[in-house]
Each structure stands twice: as C-alpha cells, then as structure tokens.
Design a protein around this motif. Sequence first.
Motif, mmCIF file in Angstrom:
data_model
loop_
_atom_site.group_PDB
_atom_site.id
_atom_site.type_symbol
_atom_site.label_atom_id
_atom_site.label_comp_id
_atom_site.label_asym_id
_atom_site.label_seq_id
_atom_site.Cartn_x
_atom_site.Cartn_y
_atom_site.Cartn_z
ATOM 1 N N THR A 222 12.881 13.037 71.347
ATOM 2 C CA THR A 222 11.998 12.111 70.646
ATOM 3 C C THR A 222 10.674 12.788 70.322
ATOM 4 N N LEU A 223 10.118 13.486 71.294
ATOM 5 C CA LEU A 223 8.875 14.224 71.088
ATOM 6 C C LEU A 223 9.079 15.328 70.057
ATOM 7 N N SER A 224 10.212 15.985 70.124
ATOM 8 C CA SER A 224 10.515 17.064 69.183
ATOM 9 C C SER A 224 10.561 16.548 67.746
ATOM 10 N N GLN A 225 11.021 15.326 67.562
ATOM 11 C CA GLN A 225 11.148 14.762 66.214
ATOM 12 C C GLN A 225 9.869 14.089 65.721
ATOM 13 N N ASP A 226 8.832 14.076 66.546
ATOM 14 C CA ASP A 226 7.551 13.511 66.128
ATOM 15 C C ASP A 226 7.047 14.271 64.905
ATOM 16 N N ALA A 227 6.485 13.557 63.971
ATOM 17 C CA ALA A 227 6.012 14.174 62.721
ATOM 18 C C ALA A 227 4.978 15.267 62.974
ATOM 19 N N ARG A 228 4.204 15.142 64.054
ATOM 20 C CA ARG A 228 3.187 16.143 64.346
ATOM 21 C C ARG A 228 3.784 17.464 64.806
ATOM 22 N N CYS A 229 5.064 17.464 65.172
ATOM 23 C CA CYS A 229 5.740 18.698 65.599
ATOM 24 C C CYS A 229 6.614 19.283 64.495
ATOM 25 N N GLU A 230 6.558 18.690 63.325
ATOM 26 C CA GLU A 230 7.404 19.131 62.210
ATOM 27 C C GLU A 230 7.169 20.586 61.836
ATOM 28 N N VAL A 231 5.950 21.057 61.992
ATOM 29 C CA VAL A 231 5.627 22.444 61.636
ATOM 30 C C VAL A 231 6.471 23.426 62.444
ATOM 31 N N PHE A 232 6.745 23.117 63.695
ATOM 32 C CA PHE A 232 7.574 24.004 64.522
ATOM 33 C C PHE A 232 8.996 24.075 63.965
ATOM 34 N N ALA B 31 -2.887 26.571 60.589
ATOM 35 C CA ALA B 31 -3.708 25.406 60.950
ATOM 36 C C ALA B 31 -2.833 24.269 61.479
ATOM 37 N N ALA B 32 -1.717 24.005 60.810
ATOM 38 C CA ALA B 32 -0.832 22.923 61.238
ATOM 39 C C ALA B 32 -0.204 23.226 62.599
ATOM 40 N N ALA B 33 0.174 24.477 62.825
ATOM 41 C CA ALA B 33 0.778 24.856 64.105
ATOM 42 C C ALA B 33 -0.243 24.739 65.232
ATOM 43 N N ARG B 34 -1.452 25.169 64.982
ATOM 44 C CA ARG B 34 -2.504 25.057 66.006
ATOM 45 C C ARG B 34 -2.823 23.593 66.288
ATOM 46 N N SER B 35 -2.861 22.800 65.247
ATOM 47 C CA SER B 35 -3.109 21.365 65.418
ATOM 48 C C SER B 35 -1.984 20.709 66.220
ATOM 49 N N ALA B 36 -0.749 21.077 65.914
ATOM 50 C CA ALA B 36 0.399 20.527 66.645
ATOM 51 C C ALA B 36 0.386 20.971 68.106
ATOM 52 N N ALA B 37 0.033 22.218 68.359
ATOM 53 C CA ALA B 37 -0.048 22.718 69.739
ATOM 54 C C ALA B 37 -1.151 21.979 70.494
ATOM 55 N N ARG B 38 -2.295 21.752 69.851
ATOM 56 C CA ARG B 38 -3.395 21.019 70.481
ATOM 57 C C ARG B 38 -2.959 19.589 70.794
ATOM 58 N N TRP B 39 -2.260 18.946 69.846
ATOM 59 C CA TRP B 39 -1.773 17.583 70.072
ATOM 60 C C TRP B 39 -0.788 17.549 71.236
ATOM 61 N N LEU B 40 0.103 18.539 71.303
ATOM 62 C CA LEU B 40 1.051 18.602 72.418
ATOM 63 C C LEU B 40 0.311 18.648 73.750
ATOM 64 N N LEU B 41 -0.687 19.508 73.846
ATOM 65 C CA LEU B 41 -1.434 19.653 75.098
ATOM 66 C C LEU B 41 -2.225 18.394 75.439
ATOM 67 N N ASP B 42 -2.874 17.821 74.440
ATOM 68 C CA ASP B 42 -3.767 16.693 74.696
ATOM 69 C C ASP B 42 -3.047 15.357 74.839
ATOM 70 N N GLU B 43 -2.002 15.143 74.035
ATOM 71 C CA GLU B 43 -1.378 13.819 74.006
ATOM 72 C C GLU B 43 0.139 13.833 74.186
ATOM 73 N N GLY B 44 0.820 14.674 73.443
ATOM 74 C CA GLY B 44 2.289 14.626 73.395
ATOM 75 C C GLY B 44 2.957 14.767 74.743
ATOM 76 N N LEU B 45 2.592 15.804 75.481
ATOM 77 C CA LEU B 45 3.216 16.026 76.787
ATOM 78 C C LEU B 45 2.791 14.964 77.792
ATOM 79 N N ALA B 46 1.560 14.476 77.683
ATOM 80 C CA ALA B 46 1.082 13.432 78.588
ATOM 81 C C ALA B 46 1.839 12.131 78.354
ATOM 82 N N GLN B 47 2.115 11.800 77.095
ATOM 83 C CA GLN B 47 2.870 10.583 76.787
ATOM 84 C C GLN B 47 4.278 10.649 77.365
#
Length: 154
Positions: free
Chosen positions: A83-93, A133-149
């Motif tokens: 589910t996390l993998s399919q999040d739109a914010r991880c699409e860049v990966f 930029a998108a990859a860095r943003s996605a990595a930051r989101w993963l660290l700050d929110e995605g993995l915590a959720q």
Amino acid sequence: MSGLSLLLLLTGALLVLALACYALFLWRRVWARQREQAHAAEQRHQRLGGDLQVLAGSLLEGQLPLIEGAIRIKVLLDNYDSTLSQDARCEVFHRLFAATAHVPTHADWKALDRAERRQHEKHFNELELQHKAAARSAARWLLDEGLAQTRKRA
C-alpha cells in the motif's frame, strides 16, 4: 450389558480420549508455529523498515547514487508494504525502476563495452536530472510520514 460390551465401550472411550489428546498436541504445535511465523514476519517488517530509513537517509545525504537508491527503495517498499509502495508520493521510485529495468547488472554490466556503459551512464544522468527533486522529496516523505504511518497501522 455384558462384559464384552463393557470392555469394547471402555476401549472405544480410551481410544477417543487418546485421539483427542493427540489432536490437542498437534493443535498446540500448529499454534506455536503460527506464533513463530508471526514473530518472524514482524521482525522482517521491522528490519525492512530500518533498511528503508537507512536508504532514504543515505539518498538525502548524497551517500547513495540516486538511481541505485531509488531502485533499492522501490524493491524494499514492495516487500515492506505494498500500500505504501503504491502511494502516489512513491511513484518516482517506480518510474526510475522501470526506466532502468533493461540495464544489465553485475557481471553483465562488466561485460558491456565502454560505449554501451557510457550510453547507460548518460541515460542515468538524464534520469537523475529529471527526477532528483521528486526522489528527494519522496525519500523525505518516507522518513517523515510514510514509514511512521505504516508503523502505526501495524
């Protein structure tokens, strides 16, 4: 009731009791195995989460090449939480993974001639410029929110 009937009835009752005890023994083994599997799955999930934190942090700090980091993060995300993998914010990966899926790896990479390697490296550089930029943003989101959720849901 005759002695033979009583003996057969007692033998049948003992047999049923023995089978019930054996069934209980087997069920306890099943329950223990289920607990072990759940524990192993939880440990695997925690290990993958830790690995994702390290990769995302390394990508943000520039300790990991963008393309390699994106590919590794995508693969771990697929195994960590689909589910996390399919999040739109991880699409860049996923985009970077798909864009480099045709590139040979390991021994096949070493077997390429220099011109082919340079061509792939040029493509990597173009992808990095386009998606950094998108990859860095996605990595930051993963660290700050995605993995915590994901940890909260587990």
